[in-house]
Design an enzyme around this catalytic site. Structure first.
Site, PDB file in Angstrom:
ATOM      1  N   ASP A   1     -50.391  64.513 -56.128  1.00 54.72           N
ATOM      2  CA  ASP A   1     -49.422  63.761 -56.921  1.00 54.72           C
ATOM      3  C   ASP A   1     -49.607  63.968 -58.418  1.00 54.72           C
ATOM      4  O   ASP A   1     -48.654  63.809 -59.177  1.00 54.72           O
ATOM      5  CB  ASP A   1     -49.526  62.274 -56.584  1.00 54.72           C
ATOM      6  CG  ASP A   1     -48.898  61.965 -55.236  1.00 54.72           C
ATOM      7  OD1 ASP A   1     -47.755  61.490 -55.222  1.00 54.72           O
ATOM      8  OD2 ASP A   1     -49.539  62.230 -54.210  1.00 54.72           O
TER       9      ASP A   1
ATOM     10  N   ARG B   1     -43.079  54.534 -59.871  1.00 56.99           N
ATOM     11  CA  ARG B   1     -44.330  55.018 -59.264  1.00 56.99           C
ATOM     12  C   ARG B   1     -45.161  55.682 -60.356  1.00 56.99           C
ATOM     13  O   ARG B   1     -44.811  56.769 -60.820  1.00 56.99           O
ATOM     14  CB  ARG B   1     -44.050  56.045 -58.146  1.00 56.99           C
ATOM     15  CG  ARG B   1     -43.184  55.570 -56.971  1.00 56.99           C
ATOM     16  CD  ARG B   1     -43.864  54.571 -56.072  1.00 56.99           C
ATOM     17  NE  ARG B   1     -45.137  55.013 -55.529  1.00 56.99           N
ATOM     18  CZ  ARG B   1     -45.285  55.761 -54.443  1.00 56.99           C
ATOM     19  NH1 ARG B   1     -44.228  56.210 -53.794  1.00 56.99           N
ATOM     20  NH2 ARG B   1     -46.495  56.081 -54.014  1.00 56.99           N
TER      21      ARG B   1
ATOM     22  N   ASN C   1     -54.410  62.408 -55.014  1.00 58.33           N
ATOM     23  CA  ASN C   1     -53.590  62.510 -53.806  1.00 58.33           C
ATOM     24  C   ASN C   1     -53.754  61.207 -53.033  1.00 58.33           C
ATOM     25  O   ASN C   1     -54.483  60.305 -53.452  1.00 58.33           O
ATOM     26  CB  ASN C   1     -54.011  63.725 -52.966  1.00 58.33           C
ATOM     27  CG  ASN C   1     -53.002  64.051 -51.877  1.00 58.33           C
ATOM     28  OD1 ASN C   1     -51.803  64.152 -52.141  1.00 58.33           O
ATOM     29  ND2 ASN C   1     -53.467  64.221 -50.652  1.00 58.33           N
ATOM     30  N   LYS C   2     -53.077  61.101 -51.912  1.00 58.90           N
ATOM     31  CA  LYS C   2     -53.085  59.862 -51.145  1.00 58.90           C
ATOM     32  C   LYS C   2     -54.505  59.388 -50.866  1.00 58.90           C
ATOM     33  O   LYS C   2     -55.414  60.176 -50.622  1.00 58.90           O
ATOM     34  CB  LYS C   2     -52.341  60.084 -49.831  1.00 58.90           C
ATOM     35  CG  LYS C   2     -52.081  58.818 -49.039  1.00 58.90           C
ATOM     36  CD  LYS C   2     -51.301  57.784 -49.848  1.00 58.90           C
ATOM     37  CE  LYS C   2     -49.976  58.340 -50.348  1.00 58.90           C
ATOM     38  NZ  LYS C   2     -49.281  57.427 -51.263  1.00 58.90           N
TER      39      LYS C   2
ATOM     40  N   ARG D   1     -40.399  59.546 -50.849  1.00 62.15           N
ATOM     41  CA  ARG D   1     -41.761  59.561 -51.371  1.00 62.15           C
ATOM     42  C   ARG D   1     -42.274  60.999 -51.306  1.00 62.15           C
ATOM     43  O   ARG D   1     -41.632  61.884 -50.758  1.00 62.15           O
ATOM     44  CB  ARG D   1     -42.683  58.587 -50.636  1.00 62.15           C
ATOM     45  CG  ARG D   1     -42.454  58.314 -49.191  1.00 62.15           C
ATOM     46  CD  ARG D   1     -42.743  59.452 -48.259  1.00 62.15           C
ATOM     47  NE  ARG D   1     -44.037  60.057 -48.439  1.00 62.15           N
ATOM     48  CZ  ARG D   1     -44.314  61.300 -48.102  1.00 62.15           C
ATOM     49  NH1 ARG D   1     -43.381  62.077 -47.567  1.00 62.15           N
ATOM     50  NH2 ARG D   1     -45.513  61.804 -48.291  1.00 62.15           N
TER      51      ARG D   1
ATOM     52  N   ALA E   1     -44.599  63.490 -54.257  1.00 60.97           N
ATOM     53  CA  ALA E   1     -44.399  63.739 -55.684  1.00 60.97           C
ATOM     54  C   ALA E   1     -43.199  64.629 -55.997  1.00 60.97           C
ATOM     55  O   ALA E   1     -42.343  64.267 -56.821  1.00 60.97           O
ATOM     56  CB  ALA E   1     -45.676  64.319 -56.296  1.00 60.97           C
TER      57      ALA E   1
END
Length: 347
Positions: A240, A90, A250-251, A47, A49
């Protein structure tokens, strides 16, 4: 352990650090087929990016190896089918699509045989991996130069894992941390735990321990409190996908950190390669947001923490608006969000 490389080509297969097993166990997962690579990306064995992009490139190589015929048109059609499967793993990480498109372009090379074309695809995937390590090291140096000049030793906050595990090696946001540590400019890194998958607790903290970088783990709810108490000098996160206007996915939880940083006048940096900028979209509203299984919220390990009958919402990412971002750190330098087009033009 030395340097961390999460995606390695080995003979005729790929070895992945199984990131679902960290920090309890360091295990390598052997990937022999493109379908296995798609599963590894989807289930987050690999995981981050840039790392997803590298893994997808090698997944295309594995797909090429699966073709045993000699007809070029059939070979290219087979690769397109492999690309379709990998693209569906994803949706938010743009590096996935960037790497697949680069591999498909490489497949158009003029070669005498299918075997020669397979060799060319492998060389392209290996180039993507080696370029990413060099890119991360450059991001680290540019980020170091962009950090506040005072105090002499900084306390940095990061969210999720944008380290060596999330790239081909060294890291983006954690690459900046590494560069600061090696330049004797880092006092401590604070790592958000990053619910619900705990990438900060499991991965960022693990990477820092391997290198001896002082790290303090925070629950996500503690970041604003630490800023209020004067414990944080700057925030550095990964990305990402970045829209042309600088809006950054992003997360999940990154947006909250950015809002807290603005409220406390703390610089907020995004560290990412130029390949993370999606030139096809203009604002963050166009970024697709992956939603994951609700089990990630209602269960920790094998223990259920929420009652049955509750509804769940589990977006894996959020979008931080460009106006909250101090600078975007790339391999070519640091750009204000409004200046991203200049960075793309220089690439």
């Amino acid at each position: 352990m030395g340097a961390i490389f999460p995606v390695i080509w080995h003979g005729d297969r790929v070895h992945l650090i199984d990131q679902t097993r960290l920090p309890a166990a360091y295990e390598l997962k052997e990937i022999r087929t493109s379908a296995e690579m798609a599963t590894a990306i989807r289930t987050m064995i690999v995981r981050g990016a840039p790392a997803i992009g590298v893994a997808a490139a090698f997944g295309m190589v594995l797909g090429a190896q699966e073709y045993s015929g000699s007809d070029r048109a059939s070979f290219l059609a087979h690769l397109e089918a492999v690309a379709t499967d990998l693209r569906q793993t994803r949706p938010t990480a743009v590096n996935l699509f960037w790497a697949i498109d680069r591999m498909l372009s490489a497949a158009q090379a003029e070669t005498a045989t299918i075997e020669a074309l397979k060799d060319h695809l492998l060389a392209t995937a290996q180039a993507i991996a080696s370029e990413d390590v060099a890119t991360c090291q450059a991001i680290g140096q540019h980020g170091l130069a962009a950090l506040p000049s005072t105090p002499e030793k900084l306390r940095l906050l990061t969210h999720c894992n944008a380290g060596a595990l999330a790239t081909a090696g060294y890291g983006t946001a954690l690459g900046v941390v590494r560069s600061a540590w090696r330049a004797n400019r880092l006092e401590r890194v604070y790592a958000d735990e990053t619910r619900p998958r705990l990438q900060g607790a499991k991965l960022t903290a693990w990477e820092c321990v391997q290198e001896g970088i002082p790290v303090t783990l925070l629950a996500d709810t503690m970041a604003a409190h630490c800023m209020q108490r004067g414990m944080i000098d700057a925030v550095v996160v990964g990305a990402d996908r970045i829209a042309l206007n600088g809006d950054t996915a992003n997360k999940i939880g990154t947006y909250s950190v950015a809002l807290a940083a603005q409220a406390h006048d703390i610089p907020f940096f995004v560290a990412a390669p130029l390949s993370t900028i999606d030139t096809k979209i203009h604002t963050g509203a166009e970024i697709p947001i992956e939603e994951r299984h609700p089990q990630e919220i209602y269960q920790v390990g094998f223990t259920r923490i929420a009652p049955a009958g509750v509804d769940f919402y589990n977006p894996a990412f959020d979008v931080t608006p460009a106006h909250l971002i101090t600078g975007i750190i790339t391999e070519l330098g640091v750009f204000a969000p409004a200046d991203l087009a200049r960075g793309i033009g220089a690439a």
